[in-house]
Design a protein around this motif. Structure first.
Motif, short mmCIF file in Angstrom:
data_model
loop_
_atom_site.label_atom_id
_atom_site.label_comp_id
_atom_site.label_asym_id
_atom_site.label_seq_id
_atom_site.Cartn_x
_atom_site.Cartn_y
_atom_site.Cartn_z
N HIS A 145 0.85 -1.19 0.00
CA HIS A 145 0.00 0.00 0.00
C HIS A 145 0.90 1.25 0.00
O HIS A 145 1.96 1.24 0.62
N PRO A 146 0.48 2.33 -0.68
CA PRO A 146 1.30 3.55 -0.69
C PRO A 146 1.66 4.06 0.71
O PRO A 146 2.77 4.54 0.93
N ILE A 147 0.75 3.91 1.65
CA ILE A 147 1.04 4.34 3.03
C ILE A 147 2.13 3.44 3.63
O ILE A 147 3.05 3.93 4.27
N GLY A 148 2.05 2.15 3.38
CA GLY A 148 3.07 1.23 3.86
C GLY A 148 4.42 1.50 3.21
O GLY A 148 5.46 1.44 3.87
N LYS A 149 4.40 1.81 1.92
CA LYS A 149 5.65 2.12 1.22
C LYS A 149 6.28 3.41 1.76
O LYS A 149 7.50 3.50 1.90
N ALA A 150 5.44 4.39 2.09
CA ALA A 150 5.95 5.63 2.69
C ALA A 150 6.56 5.35 4.05
O ALA A 150 7.63 5.87 4.39
N PHE A 151 5.89 4.50 4.84
CA PHE A 151 6.43 4.09 6.14
C PHE A 151 7.79 3.41 5.96
O PHE A 151 8.75 3.73 6.65
N GLU A 152 7.86 2.47 5.02
CA GLU A 152 9.10 1.72 4.79
C GLU A 152 10.25 2.67 4.46
O GLU A 152 11.35 2.54 5.00
N LYS A 153 10.00 3.65 3.59
CA LYS A 153 11.04 4.60 3.20
C LYS A 153 11.54 5.37 4.42
O LYS A 153 12.75 5.48 4.65
N LEU A 154 10.63 5.90 5.21
CA LEU A 154 11.02 6.67 6.40
C LEU A 154 11.71 5.79 7.44
O LEU A 154 12.69 6.21 8.06
N ALA A 155 11.20 4.57 7.62
CA ALA A 155 11.80 3.66 8.61
C ALA A 155 13.23 3.30 8.20
O ALA A 155 14.14 3.29 9.04
N LEU A 156 13.45 3.03 6.93
CA LEU A 156 14.79 2.69 6.47
C LEU A 156 15.74 3.88 6.59
O LEU A 156 16.92 3.71 6.90
N GLU A 157 15.22 5.08 6.36
CA GLU A 157 16.05 6.28 6.56
C GLU A 157 16.46 6.42 8.02
O GLU A 157 17.60 6.76 8.33
N LEU A 158 15.52 6.14 8.93
CA LEU A 158 15.84 6.18 10.36
C LEU A 158 16.89 5.14 10.72
O LEU A 158 17.82 5.42 11.48
N VAL A 159 16.77 3.95 10.17
CA VAL A 159 17.73 2.88 10.45
C VAL A 159 19.12 3.26 9.93
O VAL A 159 20.13 3.05 10.61
N GLN A 160 19.17 3.85 8.74
CA GLN A 160 20.46 4.29 8.20
C GLN A 160 21.08 5.38 9.08
O GLN A 160 22.28 5.39 9.33
N LYS A 161 20.23 6.28 9.56
CA LYS A 161 20.71 7.33 10.46
C LYS A 161 21.26 6.69 11.74
O LYS A 161 22.31 7.10 12.25
N TYR A 162 20.58 5.69 12.24
CA TYR A 162 21.00 4.95 13.43
C TYR A 162 22.35 4.29 13.20
O TYR A 162 23.25 4.39 14.03
N GLN A 163 22.50 3.62 12.06
CA GLN A 163 23.76 2.96 11.76
C GLN A 163 24.89 3.99 11.69
O GLN A 163 25.99 3.75 12.21
N GLY A 164 24.63 5.12 11.08
CA GLY A 164 25.63 6.18 10.99
C GLY A 164 26.00 6.72 12.35
O GLY A 164 27.18 6.97 12.64
N ALA A 165 25.00 6.91 13.21
CA ALA A 165 25.26 7.43 14.55
C ALA A 165 26.10 6.44 15.36
O ALA A 165 27.02 6.84 16.07
N LEU A 166 25.80 5.16 15.24
CA LEU A 166 26.59 4.16 15.96
C LEU A 166 28.02 4.09 15.41
O LEU A 166 28.97 3.96 16.18
N GLN A 167 28.16 4.20 14.11
CA GLN A 167 29.49 4.19 13.50
C GLN A 167 30.30 5.39 14.01
O GLN A 167 31.45 5.24 14.42
#
Length: 167
Positions: A18-40
């Protein structure tokens, strides 16, 4: 009528259609990448703190401290983690280890809270759609939305698990 039981969702099963789910996925993955960068970045600052401590210890001709720092640096570079069972006997190194653990915990809590908030907001957007499909007798469509909701609810935990194992 009761809802079907929540199912276990693996990361590989987090499929959003669903477009709402796809929007969630995009934002969630951006948060996870930010998290990985912060831990690095946090890990790099830990190594820099070890370097600074090493200069001080070497200046004081503290052989035991130098060995403890060398051991901790090698251990951290290979695991990128600080566990309770790996604490140094050296007080200064142990202090840095505790500081790292506390900082890492703050980063993890922040990303977990952010993903939970994001997840809840997207579930709120999808629930009325599911309800409308159900009221309209479009059961298959309602089940698709329910699967999307289940994936979104599972996403915070599932997206963080592989990172926690590799960081």
């Amino acid at each position: 009528p009761s809802a079907p039981p929540e199912e276990t969702i693996l990361v590989s099963e987090l499929v959003f259609t669903h477009p709402i789910g796809k929007a969630f996925e995009k934002l969630a993955l951006e948060l996870v990448q930010k998290y990985q960068g912060a831990l690095q970045q946090f890990g790099e600052s830990y190594l820099a703190a070890l370097d600074k401590l090493e200069k001080r210890v070497l200046g004081a001709a503290d052989l035991n401290g130098a060995v403890a720092i060398k051991t901790e640096r090698a251990r951290f570079q290979s695991t990128r983690q600080v566990h309770d069972d790996a604490f140094s006997d050296n007080a200064a190194v142990k202090s840095l280890q505790l500081s790292y653990q506390q900082g890492e915990a703050k980063i993890k809590k922040h990303i977990s809270d952010s993903l939970q908030t994001l997840s809840a907001s997207y579930v709120e957007k999808l629930k009325p759609i599911q309800d409308n499909f159900t009221k309209s007798g479009k059961i298959d469509d309602a089940l698709i939305i329910q699967k999307e909701i289940t994936c979104i609810k599972a996403a915070p935990k599932r997206l963080l698990e592989p990172i926690a194992e590799t960081v």
